[in-house]
Design a protein around this motif. Structure first.
Motif, PDB file in Angstrom:
ATOM      1  N   ASP A 181       0.810  -1.209   0.000  1.00 39.41           N
ATOM      2  CA  ASP A 181       0.000   0.000   0.000  1.00 39.41           C
ATOM      3  C   ASP A 181       0.852   1.271   0.000  1.00 39.41           C
ATOM      4  O   ASP A 181       0.490   2.262  -0.642  1.00 39.41           O
ATOM      5  CB  ASP A 181      -0.927   0.004   1.223  1.00 39.41           C
ATOM      6  CG  ASP A 181      -2.184  -0.808   0.964  1.00 39.41           C
ATOM      7  OD1 ASP A 181      -2.280  -1.406  -0.125  1.00 39.41           O
ATOM      8  OD2 ASP A 181      -3.054  -0.855   1.849  1.00 39.41           O
TER       9      ASP A 181
ATOM     10  N   MET B   2       2.186   1.825  -3.450  1.00 41.44           N
ATOM     11  CA  MET B   2       1.049   2.165  -4.292  1.00 41.44           C
ATOM     12  C   MET B   2       0.622   3.613  -4.063  1.00 41.44           C
ATOM     13  O   MET B   2       0.358   4.359  -5.013  1.00 41.44           O
ATOM     14  CB  MET B   2      -0.095   1.213  -3.946  1.00 41.44           C
ATOM     15  CG  MET B   2      -1.195   1.146  -4.968  1.00 41.44           C
ATOM     16  SD  MET B   2      -2.383  -0.111  -4.455  1.00 41.44           S
ATOM     17  CE  MET B   2      -3.792   0.376  -5.475  1.00 41.44           C
ATOM     18  N   ALA B   3       0.566   3.996  -2.806  1.00 41.66           N
ATOM     19  CA  ALA B   3       0.195   5.373  -2.486  1.00 41.66           C
ATOM     20  C   ALA B   3       1.226   6.345  -3.049  1.00 41.66           C
ATOM     21  O   ALA B   3       0.874   7.426  -3.529  1.00 41.66           O
ATOM     22  CB  ALA B   3       0.073   5.534  -0.966  1.00 41.66           C
TER      23      ALA B   3
ATOM     24  N   ALA C  21       0.571   6.712  -6.724  1.00 42.59           N
ATOM     25  CA  ALA C  21      -0.652   7.504  -6.894  1.00 42.59           C
ATOM     26  C   ALA C  21      -0.367   8.978  -6.633  1.00 42.59           C
ATOM     27  O   ALA C  21      -0.861   9.853  -7.350  1.00 42.59           O
ATOM     28  CB  ALA C  21      -1.745   7.001  -5.944  1.00 42.59           C
ATOM     29  N   ARG C  22       0.438   9.235  -5.633  1.00 41.57           N
ATOM     30  CA  ARG C  22       0.800  10.612  -5.321  1.00 41.57           C
ATOM     31  C   ARG C  22       1.502  11.268  -6.516  1.00 41.57           C
ATOM     32  O   ARG C  22       1.274  12.424  -6.839  1.00 41.57           O
ATOM     33  CB  ARG C  22       1.719  10.620  -4.100  1.00 41.57           C
ATOM     34  CG  ARG C  22       2.088  11.957  -3.574  1.00 41.57           C
ATOM     35  CD  ARG C  22       1.122  12.364  -2.467  1.00 41.57           C
ATOM     36  NE  ARG C  22       1.226  13.780  -2.166  1.00 41.57           N
ATOM     37  CZ  ARG C  22       0.776  14.726  -2.966  1.00 41.57           C
ATOM     38  NH1 ARG C  22       0.226  14.404  -4.126  1.00 41.57           N
ATOM     39  NH2 ARG C  22       0.893  15.984  -2.630  1.00 41.57           N
TER      40      ARG C  22
ATOM     41  N   LEU D 254       1.093  10.548  -9.556  1.00 47.55           N
ATOM     42  CA  LEU D 254       0.118  10.733 -10.628  1.00 47.55           C
ATOM     43  C   LEU D 254      -0.924  11.797 -10.277  1.00 47.55           C
ATOM     44  O   LEU D 254      -1.739  12.165 -11.120  1.00 47.55           O
ATOM     45  CB  LEU D 254      -0.610   9.406 -10.894  1.00 47.55           C
ATOM     46  CG  LEU D 254       0.241   8.224 -11.345  1.00 47.55           C
ATOM     47  CD1 LEU D 254      -0.625   6.999 -11.544  1.00 47.55           C
ATOM     48  CD2 LEU D 254       0.986   8.549 -12.632  1.00 47.55           C
ATOM     49  N   ALA D 255      -0.873  12.305  -9.059  1.00 42.40           N
ATOM     50  CA  ALA D 255      -1.956  13.145  -8.564  1.00 42.40           C
ATOM     51  C   ALA D 255      -1.763  14.616  -8.886  1.00 42.40           C
ATOM     52  O   ALA D 255      -2.027  15.483  -8.054  1.00 42.40           O
ATOM     53  CB  ALA D 255      -2.109  12.950  -7.057  1.00 42.40           C
ATOM     54  N   HIS D 256      -1.306  14.891 -10.082  1.00 46.67           N
ATOM     55  CA  HIS D 256      -1.189  16.287 -10.507  1.00 46.67           C
ATOM     56  C   HIS D 256      -1.281  16.363 -12.024  1.00 46.67           C
ATOM     57  O   HIS D 256      -0.566  15.654 -12.716  1.00 46.67           O
ATOM     58  CB  HIS D 256       0.136  16.877 -10.029  1.00 46.67           C
ATOM     59  CG  HIS D 256       0.155  18.374 -10.054  1.00 46.67           C
ATOM     60  ND1 HIS D 256       0.220  19.101 -11.230  1.00 46.67           N
ATOM     61  CD2 HIS D 256       0.078  19.285  -9.061  1.00 46.67           C
ATOM     62  CE1 HIS D 256       0.210  20.388 -10.947  1.00 46.67           C
ATOM     63  NE2 HIS D 256       0.115  20.526  -9.641  1.00 46.67           N
ATOM     64  N   PRO D 257      -2.172  17.238 -12.531  1.00 44.09           N
ATOM     65  CA  PRO D 257      -2.377  17.315 -13.975  1.00 44.09           C
ATOM     66  C   PRO D 257      -1.086  17.566 -14.746  1.00 44.09           C
ATOM     67  O   PRO D 257      -0.882  16.976 -15.825  1.00 44.09           O
ATOM     68  CB  PRO D 257      -3.335  18.505 -14.130  1.00 44.09           C
ATOM     69  CG  PRO D 257      -4.054  18.592 -12.837  1.00 44.09           C
ATOM     70  CD  PRO D 257      -3.073  18.149 -11.788  1.00 44.09           C
TER      71      PRO D 257
ATOM     72  N   LEU E 159       0.736  14.328 -15.120  1.00 44.56           N
ATOM     73  CA  LEU E 159       0.061  13.456 -16.091  1.00 44.56           C
ATOM     74  C   LEU E 159       0.369  13.917 -17.505  1.00 44.56           C
ATOM     75  O   LEU E 159       0.614  13.097 -18.396  1.00 44.56           O
ATOM     76  CB  LEU E 159      -1.450  13.467 -15.836  1.00 44.56           C
ATOM     77  CG  LEU E 159      -1.898  12.798 -14.541  1.00 44.56           C
ATOM     78  CD1 LEU E 159      -3.394  12.968 -14.335  1.00 44.56           C
ATOM     79  CD2 LEU E 159      -1.534  11.323 -14.549  1.00 44.56           C
TER      80      LEU E 159
ATOM     81  N   TYR F 261       1.608  -0.877 -10.709  1.00 44.60           N
ATOM     82  CA  TYR F 261       0.559  -0.055 -10.100  1.00 44.60           C
ATOM     83  C   TYR F 261      -0.792  -0.394 -10.697  1.00 44.60           C
ATOM     84  O   TYR F 261      -1.793  -0.540  -9.981  1.00 44.60           O
ATOM     85  CB  TYR F 261       0.890   1.418 -10.315  1.00 44.60           C
ATOM     86  CG  TYR F 261      -0.170   2.381  -9.859  1.00 44.60           C
ATOM     87  CD1 TYR F 261      -0.380   2.638  -8.511  1.00 44.60           C
ATOM     88  CD2 TYR F 261      -0.947   3.062 -10.792  1.00 44.60           C
ATOM     89  CE1 TYR F 261      -1.349   3.530  -8.102  1.00 44.60           C
ATOM     90  CE2 TYR F 261      -1.910   3.958 -10.394  1.00 44.60           C
ATOM     91  CZ  TYR F 261      -2.113   4.190  -9.049  1.00 44.60           C
ATOM     92  OH  TYR F 261      -3.076   5.083  -8.658  1.00 44.60           O
TER      93      TYR F 261
END
Lengths: 98, 98
Positions: B3, B6-7, B10-11, B13-16, B19, B81
């Motif tokens: 986890d 994974m987090a 994700a973190r 990926l958590a910004h436009p 991405l 992921y």
DNA sequence: GTCATCTATCGTAAATCGCCGATAGACGAT
DNA sequence: ATCGTCTATCGGCGATTTACGATAGATGAC
């Protein structure tokens, strides 16, 4: 799914506690709040906040049942997110899985 | 993938902006820094920071070529992921895709 | 060597996050 | 009506993130 939405979902997934909550909900398909609160080593208010983040991202649904609340995983957004991440890999010619 | 890892992904990926960088790298398989810097409406230093986040998550590789740097997408972590997210859905009996 | 170019890092300010205790609100039981 | 239980929200604290300009470091061109 646009980048902003995708980033929003990723942010919701970007915390171990929230991932653990998702795992719990996935396992049980229906989960009373007390069950979730009891599984995490965090204050009840903190877990509630995490659930709120997951709900705002559309990943979790909450339905009040009497004095309690039943939470469940909503697959739709997660599936769309999965497709969006997959698209990134698919766009990359040298990243095809073997 | 645990986890915490994974987090972390994700973190990342958590910004436009991040991405968008991933999309650029996926499209071109090899990308000079100037190309990335020029595509985003952000200061060069800010884009450099975003790239650093992606590198620290293992999603992007950077190789210096002369005075420049060539970036490329590293599929491995993203694939793991993807599997991890898929696992969440797979665990949920009522979330099977149709 | 000198200059220009490209990228990474530093310093900093504003915003957001994650956590907690306290408290409010809703409901069932008595 | 009162009490106890369960969940959501508030206020605040410290830590982290995001953004920028400025600057340092590395390399190629001349």
């Amino acid at each position: 799914m646009d980048d902003a939405t995708m980033a929003g979902v990723a942010r919701a997934l970007a915390h171990p506690a929230r991932l653990q909550i998702l795992h719990l909900l996935a396992k049980q398909t229906e989960c009373r709040g007390a069950d979730v609160f009891g599984e995490l080593p965090l204050a009840q208010s903190t877990v509630s906040e995490h659930i709120r983040v997951l709900r705002e991202a559309g990943l979790v649904n909450a339905t009040p049942v009497g004095t309690r609340t039943v939470y469940c995983l909503v697959p739709g957004v997660l599936e769309a997110y999965l497709d969006a991440v997959q698209d990134v890999l698919s766009t990359c010619p040298s990243c095809q899985r073997g």
